[in-house]
Design an enzyme around this catalytic site. Structure first.
Site, PDB file in Angstrom:
ATOM      1  N   SER A   1       0.830  -1.199   0.000  1.00 55.35           N
ATOM      2  CA  SER A   1       0.000   0.000   0.000  1.00 55.35           C
ATOM      3  C   SER A   1       0.878   1.268   0.000  1.00 55.35           C
ATOM      4  O   SER A   1       1.628   1.488  -0.941  1.00 55.35           O
ATOM      5  CB  SER A   1      -0.956  -0.039   1.192  1.00 55.35           C
ATOM      6  OG  SER A   1      -1.998   0.886   1.052  1.00 55.35           O
TER       7      SER A   1
ATOM      8  N   ASP B   1      -6.049  -3.803  -1.908  1.00 56.52           N
ATOM      9  CA  ASP B   1      -4.992  -3.464  -0.940  1.00 56.52           C
ATOM     10  C   ASP B   1      -4.352  -4.700  -0.299  1.00 56.52           C
ATOM     11  O   ASP B   1      -5.032  -5.525   0.316  1.00 56.52           O
ATOM     12  CB  ASP B   1      -5.605  -2.586   0.154  1.00 56.52           C
ATOM     13  CG  ASP B   1      -4.575  -1.857   0.980  1.00 56.52           C
ATOM     14  OD1 ASP B   1      -3.617  -2.493   1.444  1.00 56.52           O
ATOM     15  OD2 ASP B   1      -4.737  -0.639   1.173  1.00 56.52           O
TER      16      ASP B   1
END
Length: 278
Positions: free
Chosen positions: A56, A169
């Site tokens: 991320s 994610d």
């Protein structure tokens, strides 16, 4: 011949040779600015990575660094960044609130239309296959869409399709990729963790922070390794700031620097570094 010599030297066990150093950079939304402060202090003291794995926000910082962007420029990006630069409302896509195509375009403008094989330092990003829940390691092909996928908070940001897989994610499955960077060949792993472990007294300020808080709870139970799995664990104190806004970026960078300074004595001992002369 040079390649064969390198392979031979790598077979010599650490600590009888110079260790290969890997950075593991966690996710944490805008807390990722603290990674920059950590890496500044390490670089100033002669500690540079041989490889990086990021999730991320950590993927964003790691990709930029491995592409050769100086840390000062990466810091400037965080200081001047805003969500309008990275997002737009997802009007036609029912899978998310925001479309992150601008994020990919923004990153491509900074590092070019570069592929993993062209990076100056080996790098890998972590994403999650939303269909299967499996961890997906992205280390080939174009870099920009891989970073976008690694940072695609499910339900909030649009998922990214790569090689027929719908990715979101990576913080859901591996928010601090220590094992990944070790599998890339690192003897000595320095982990920079800007995730929200445990509880905090700071109340969520908006719906986005509530969603992020829910994800942090899931990460704490399933997606974060034991802090002892890395040789050096660095944890900037950033939980008092908003993980959604950019207004606290300067303080987050400084928190990263403070945490890295605290770790320097251990790093100097372990890596046999001379103390920097003032």
């Amino acid at each position: 011949m040079r390649r064969n010599l390198t392979q031979l030297l790598n077979k010599i066990p650490f600590p009888y040779r110079k260790p290969t150093i890997g950075f593991a950079l966690s996710g944490g939304s805008t807390y990722g600015a603290a990674h920059v402060g950590v890496m500044e202090v390490l670089e100033e003291n002669g500690i540079q990575p041989d490889m990086i794995a990021g999730t991320s926000a950590g993927a964003l910082v790691g990709a930029a660094y491995c592409a050769g962007i100086p840390l000062q420029e990466i810091k400037t990006l965080f200081l001047t960044m805003g969500w309008p630069t990275l997002l737009r409302l997802s009007i036609r896509n029912p899978r998310s609130i925001f479309d992150t195509q601008p994020m990919e375009e923004f990153l491509r403008k900074k590092i070019g239309d570069i592929e993993f094989k062209d990076l100056k330092i080996p790098f890998a990003a972590v994403a999650c296959n939303i269909h299967t829940g499996e961890r997906v390691v992205l280390n080939s092909g174009p870099v920009a869409p891989a970073v976008r996928a690694s940072a695609a908070i499910p339900g909030l940001f649009s998922p990214v399709e790569i090689d027929g897989r719908l990715l979101v994610d990576g913080g859901i499955v591996d928010n601090l990729p220590v094992d990944l960077v070790r599998s890339m060949g690192a003897d000595y792993v320095i982990a920079s963790d800007v995730s929200k472990r445990g509880t905090t007294n700071k109340k969520p300020e908006n719906a986005f922070e509530i969603l992020l808080a829910m994800i942090y709870i899931m990460q704490a139970r399933a997606a974060l390794p034991d802090t002892n799995q890395s040789e050096c664990y660095i944890r900037p104190q950033v939980s008092q700031y908003s993980s959604w806004g950019f207004k606290d970026t300067p303080r987050m960078v400084e928190a990263g620097r403070d945490a890295a300074f605290y770790a320097l004595p251990k790093l100097r001992r372990n890596l046999r570094l001379k103390e920097k002369q003032s």
